[in-house]
Design an enzyme around this catalytic site. Structure first.
Site, PDB file in Angstrom:
ATOM      1  N   THR A  45       8.588 -14.703 -18.751  1.00 44.53           N
ATOM      2  CA  THR A  45       8.715 -15.924 -19.536  1.00 44.53           C
ATOM      3  C   THR A  45       7.604 -16.907 -19.205  1.00 44.53           C
ATOM      4  OG1 THR A  45      11.117 -15.674 -19.618  1.00 44.53           O
ATOM      5  CG2 THR A  45      10.242 -17.858 -20.087  1.00 44.53           C
ATOM      6  N   ALA A  64      22.674   0.578 -18.326  1.00 47.91           N
ATOM      7  CA  ALA A  64      23.987   0.020 -18.628  1.00 47.91           C
ATOM      8  C   ALA A  64      24.768  -0.439 -17.406  1.00 47.91           C
ATOM      9  CB  ALA A  64      24.815   1.048 -19.401  1.00 47.91           C
ATOM     10  N   LYS A  65      24.405   0.030 -16.221  1.00 45.45           N
ATOM     11  CA  LYS A  65      25.130  -0.371 -15.016  1.00 45.45           C
ATOM     12  C   LYS A  65      24.406  -1.473 -14.246  1.00 45.45           C
ATOM     13  CE  LYS A  65      27.334   4.142 -14.382  1.00 45.45           C
ATOM     14  NZ  LYS A  65      27.525   5.310 -13.463  1.00 45.45           N
ATOM     15  N   GLY A  66      23.269  -1.925 -14.754  1.00 47.56           N
ATOM     16  CA  GLY A  66      22.499  -2.965 -14.072  1.00 47.56           C
ATOM     17  C   GLY A  66      23.079  -4.351 -14.292  1.00 47.56           C
ATOM     18  N   ARG A  67      22.450  -5.336 -13.654  1.00 48.95           N
ATOM     19  CA  ARG A  67      22.945  -6.711 -13.745  1.00 48.95           C
ATOM     20  C   ARG A  67      22.944  -7.204 -15.183  1.00 48.95           C
ATOM     21  NH1 ARG A  67      19.613  -7.068  -9.163  1.00 48.95           N
ATOM     22  NH2 ARG A  67      17.930  -7.923 -10.431  1.00 48.95           N
ATOM     23  N   ALA A  85      11.289  -9.032 -25.565  1.00 50.86           N
ATOM     24  CA  ALA A  85      11.520 -10.463 -25.352  1.00 50.86           C
ATOM     25  C   ALA A  85      11.217 -10.843 -23.908  1.00 50.86           C
ATOM     26  CB  ALA A  85      12.966 -10.838 -25.677  1.00 50.86           C
ATOM     27  N   THR A 124      13.593  -5.830 -20.406  1.00 53.66           N
ATOM     28  CA  THR A 124      12.896  -5.683 -19.131  1.00 53.66           C
ATOM     29  C   THR A 124      11.563  -6.438 -19.189  1.00 53.66           C
ATOM     30  OG1 THR A 124      13.838  -3.468 -18.966  1.00 53.66           O
ATOM     31  CG2 THR A 124      12.057  -4.024 -17.432  1.00 53.66           C
ATOM     32  N   HIS A 146      13.642 -18.482  -9.840  1.00 50.29           N
ATOM     33  CA  HIS A 146      14.595 -17.402 -10.047  1.00 50.29           C
ATOM     34  C   HIS A 146      15.270 -17.015  -8.734  1.00 50.29           C
ATOM     35  CE1 HIS A 146      12.458 -16.908 -13.882  1.00 50.29           C
ATOM     36  NE2 HIS A 146      13.500 -16.232 -14.287  1.00 50.29           N
ATOM     37  N   LYS A 172      14.859 -10.856  -8.081  1.00 50.89           N
ATOM     38  CA  LYS A 172      13.946 -10.567  -9.191  1.00 50.89           C
ATOM     39  C   LYS A 172      12.700  -9.887  -8.630  1.00 50.89           C
ATOM     40  CE  LYS A 172      11.628 -12.797 -13.125  1.00 50.89           C
ATOM     41  NZ  LYS A 172      12.109 -11.777 -14.081  1.00 50.89           N
TER      42      LYS A 172
END
Length: 251
Positions: A147, A10-13, A106, A78, A136, A140
């Site tokens: 993808t 929850a605190k990630g980007r 996804a 992720t 990117h 990353k």
């Protein structure tokens, strides 16, 4: 009734954006917001309808397996999923506490990227050559992106179904500068400051070229796809493992 959503990472980007998106959705309530060091055991079917996992590839599998064992449905953003990791998720779901338990993964939540991937598979049988370039930001951790890997597999599958053979390539590089070959498709990764998430699919015939490009300039572009996946999984009817947002777009 509101969908109770817990966010892991929850605190990630990405996770912080998911928290904001859930809080802003009229049909959802934020149940728990967990990050590194927090106990995943706090997430249970009693307080959570769907857990959203946005962490890093090194811990994502363990997180998903733990949540499956706790009887919780999971939406995963992720990346870094290999066939072996997906097989372990499928095996865990076979022994899950609930027969209708669901995990959704996804490679990309941006609608533009999902459509570009779909368009590439539609076009692939009509072109002699195809390559993928993904671009990117330099923070990353995986390359090539999930993808791009998904796109390459889709192109290769479409070509096989059309009875096409290997693509022409007389380059002699000893594997040095032609990108990673994924299912017979060359995939190139760029990491550059100032970029966010971008992909180009290049398809060529003698005398013509088709370029399909998707650009996500801000992480907020992923949120409609995340919320769509949460709603679909919460509604039921998707037991087992589902990979790819295209499954929810009626394409």
């Amino acid at each position: 009734m509101s969908i109770k959503v817990s966010v892991v990472g929850a605190k990630g980007r990405m996770g912080s954006h998911v928290v904001e998106a859930v809080n802003g959705a009229d049909d959802m309530d934020l149940a728990l917001a967990l990050d590194a060091g927090d106990d995943l055991a706090a997430i249970t079917p009693g307080n959570t309808d769907v857990a959203v996992e946005f962490t890093v590839p090194t811990v994502a599998l363990d997180n998903v397996l733990a949540l499956i064992g706790q009887g919780v449905d999971v939406v995963v953003g992720t990346t870094g999923w290999t066939d072996d990791k997906l097989a372990r998720v499928t095996a865990a779901l076979a022994d899950a506490p609930r027969a209708d338990q669901a995990v959704f993964i996804a490679p990309n939540f941006a609608i533009s990227a999902v459509l570009a991937d779909y368009f590439a598979t539609v076009a692939a049988p009509y072109f002699e050559s195809a390559e993928v370039v993904e671009l990117h930001h330099p923070n990353k951790v995986d390359a090539p992106s999930g993808t791009a890997i998904h796109t390459a597999h889709g192109i290769a599958e479409a070509r096989r179904a059309a009875g096409l053979g290997a693509m022409p390539d007389a380059t002699e590089t000893d594997g040095g500068s032609r990108g990673q070959v994924i299912d017979g498709v060359h995939v190139h990764a760029v990491r550059l400051r100032g970029l966010n998430a971008h992909e180009e699919v290049l398809l060529g015939n003698a005398g013509e070229q088709l370029t399909i490009r998707a650009d996500s300039f801000d992480r907020i572009s992923f949120m409609p796809g995340v919320l769509l996946a949460v709603r679909k999984i919460a509604a039921g009817g998707h037991a087992g493992l589902t990979v790819g947002l295209d499954k929810f777009l009626d394409l």
